[in-house]
Design an enzyme around this catalytic site. Structure first.
Site, short mmCIF file in Angstrom:
data_model
loop_
_atom_site.label_atom_id
_atom_site.label_comp_id
_atom_site.label_asym_id
_atom_site.label_seq_id
_atom_site.Cartn_x
_atom_site.Cartn_y
_atom_site.Cartn_z
N PHE A 125 0.87 -1.18 0.00
CA PHE A 125 0.00 0.00 0.00
C PHE A 125 0.90 1.23 0.00
O PHE A 125 1.69 1.44 0.92
CB PHE A 125 -0.92 0.04 1.22
N ASP A 234 9.45 3.14 1.29
CA ASP A 234 8.26 3.84 1.77
C ASP A 234 8.14 3.64 3.27
O ASP A 234 7.72 2.59 3.75
CB ASP A 234 7.02 3.30 1.04
N LYS A 265 2.68 10.46 8.45
CA LYS A 265 2.13 9.96 9.70
C LYS A 265 2.85 10.50 10.94
O LYS A 265 2.71 11.66 11.28
CB LYS A 265 2.09 8.43 9.68
N THR A 289 0.83 23.97 -4.65
CA THR A 289 0.68 25.23 -3.91
C THR A 289 1.30 25.16 -2.53
O THR A 289 2.16 25.97 -2.17
CB THR A 289 -0.81 25.61 -3.80
#
Length: 408
Positions: A125, A234, A265, A289
């Site tokens: 994931f 990751d 997280k 942005t």
């Protein structure tokens, strides 16, 4: 309420920590909370300084730069873009993009939009944006009805537990998966979809808390280097100290563990670390942005100070041992309900006999005042904050035992 899930593993030092409240109350920080800048064009004057105090102070080995983002998905999505850009710049050498490159990319065609790919693993994931979904393979509900890319998907080792009883079988399983990785890299190169990068979690979290040995990751790193692929680790869920080391990949013992490391997280902000050579060759290539949130760096500085001053990584190791040892005892006591206890630090999990039993356990434990999470097909996962102590582990284990006794 005892929270052993902490908002999907995103709260580093518990709720309402005095150190974080103090950050909020400091009048010097008020502007950072009220005024959110477009970091890519008008960063605050003190932004580099705050990056050095926060994110860059805990940069993984070999990482010299950081790109901030807002969440885990956009961290990985932009890291993939950086990998593709790095690969093509390396391929072009000193040459600039051609007129054909510039014109064809505007209509989503090659050569400006090359057929490069990212290799990922079953059970992974990495997020829910379009590129991330192409590398996410944990639940169908994440991907259904969304177009995707033809990118290679390798098998992730399915280890048998307890590990000490299946040393040979697990070594063979890891060797099989590594062989498949190399085969896929060669296959996709021949298909014209060259693998520019490999992305992997140190522990597959959403997919079921799936582990592999440190040796597996070391060999995978070698494969990436051999084939000229960027190696992207990751650490969105595993980073920030929950495995007993600040970064889970530190357990591998590598001097050159990765080319890119993404985070979010427990780090309170998103982003990715990267090596010098991964820096885009032109400005505005990695851009949006907000590009993160400077006020979160203020919180992170406070969090890092607490981790250091209270030796929380040592706390994680102690409480994690109590938690995992307790899970071993419970699976021995209730072998018809639980199996495959596993973990590093407090980053632990255990399997129920099936999905229905897992869901029932989650509900019954919550009714007794404890929040834990599910993952994979039938696993329960534990993601406490770094301030989770040994007595919290004992408290949870006693409550969990009471719930399990109801099924005996």
């Amino acid at each position: 309420m005892l929270d052993v899930y902490t908002q999907i593993s995103s709260i580093p030092i518990g709720y309402n920590h005095p150190a974080l409240i103090k950050v909020m109350q400091n009048p010097h920080n008020l502007s950072s909370f009220v005024n959110r800048p477009a970091l890519g064009i008008l960063p605050p004057e003190n932004f580099p300084e705050k990056l050095m105090e926060s994110l860059l102070s805990v940069a993984p080995k070999g990482m010299t730069k950081v790109q901030t983002m807002a969440c885990g998905s956009c961290s990985n999505e932009n890291a993939y873009k950086a990998i593709f850009m790095w690969y093509k710049v390396k391929e072009r050498g000193n040459l600039k993009p051609t007129k054909e490159d510039l014109e064809s990319c505007m209509i989503n065609q090659g050569p400006g939009c090359p057929d490069l790919s990212i290799l990922s693993f079953m059970g992974s994931f990495h997020g829910r944006t379009l590129g991330c979904l192409a590398t996410t393979h944990s639940k169908a509900v994440h991907k259904l009805d969304v177009p995707s890319f033809d990118w290679p998907i390798a098998p992730f080792p399915k280890l048998k537990y307890p590990l000490h009883e299946f040393v040979r079988e697990n070594a063979e399983e890891e060797a099989r998966c590594l062989e498949e990785v190399e085969d896929l890299i060669v296959k996709y190169r021949k298909k014209g979809k060259t693998v520019a990068g490999i992305v992997i979690e140190p522990i597959q979290s959403e997919g079921g808390d799936n582990h592999a040995s440190d040796d597996f990751f070391r060999k995978l790193r070698d494969i990436a280097r051999k084939h000229g692929c960027a190696f992207h680790v990751d650490e969105v869920q595993t980073g920030g100290g929950t495995t007993g080391k600040f970064w889970a990949h530190q357990h591998w013992g590598l001097d050159d563990p990765a080319d890119v490391v993404s985070f979010s997280k427990k780090m309170l902000t998103g982003g990715y670390y990267y090596k010098d050579e991964m820096l885009p060759d032109m400005p505005y290539r990695i851009f949006n942005t907000w590009m993160g949130e400077p006020s979160k760096n203020l919180f992170l500085i406070a969090v890092l100070n607490v981790i250091k001053s209270e030796s929380l990584l040592d706390e994680v190791k102690r409480s994690g041992k109590v938690l995992l040892d307790g899970l071993f005892e419970l699976q021995a006591r209730y072998p018809n309900i639980l199996s495959a206890a596993r973990g590093k630090g407090t980053f632990c999990a255990i399997d129920a006999k099936d999905e229905d039993m897992r869901n029932s356990l989650l509900a019954k434990v919550r009714n007794k005042g404890v929040v834990i999470g599910g993952c994979g097909d039938k696993s329960l996962r534990f993601r406490p904050a770094l301030v989770f102590k040994e007595y919290h582990a004992h408290l949870f284990l006693n409550i969990f035992n009471d719930v399990l006794a109801e099924f005996k």
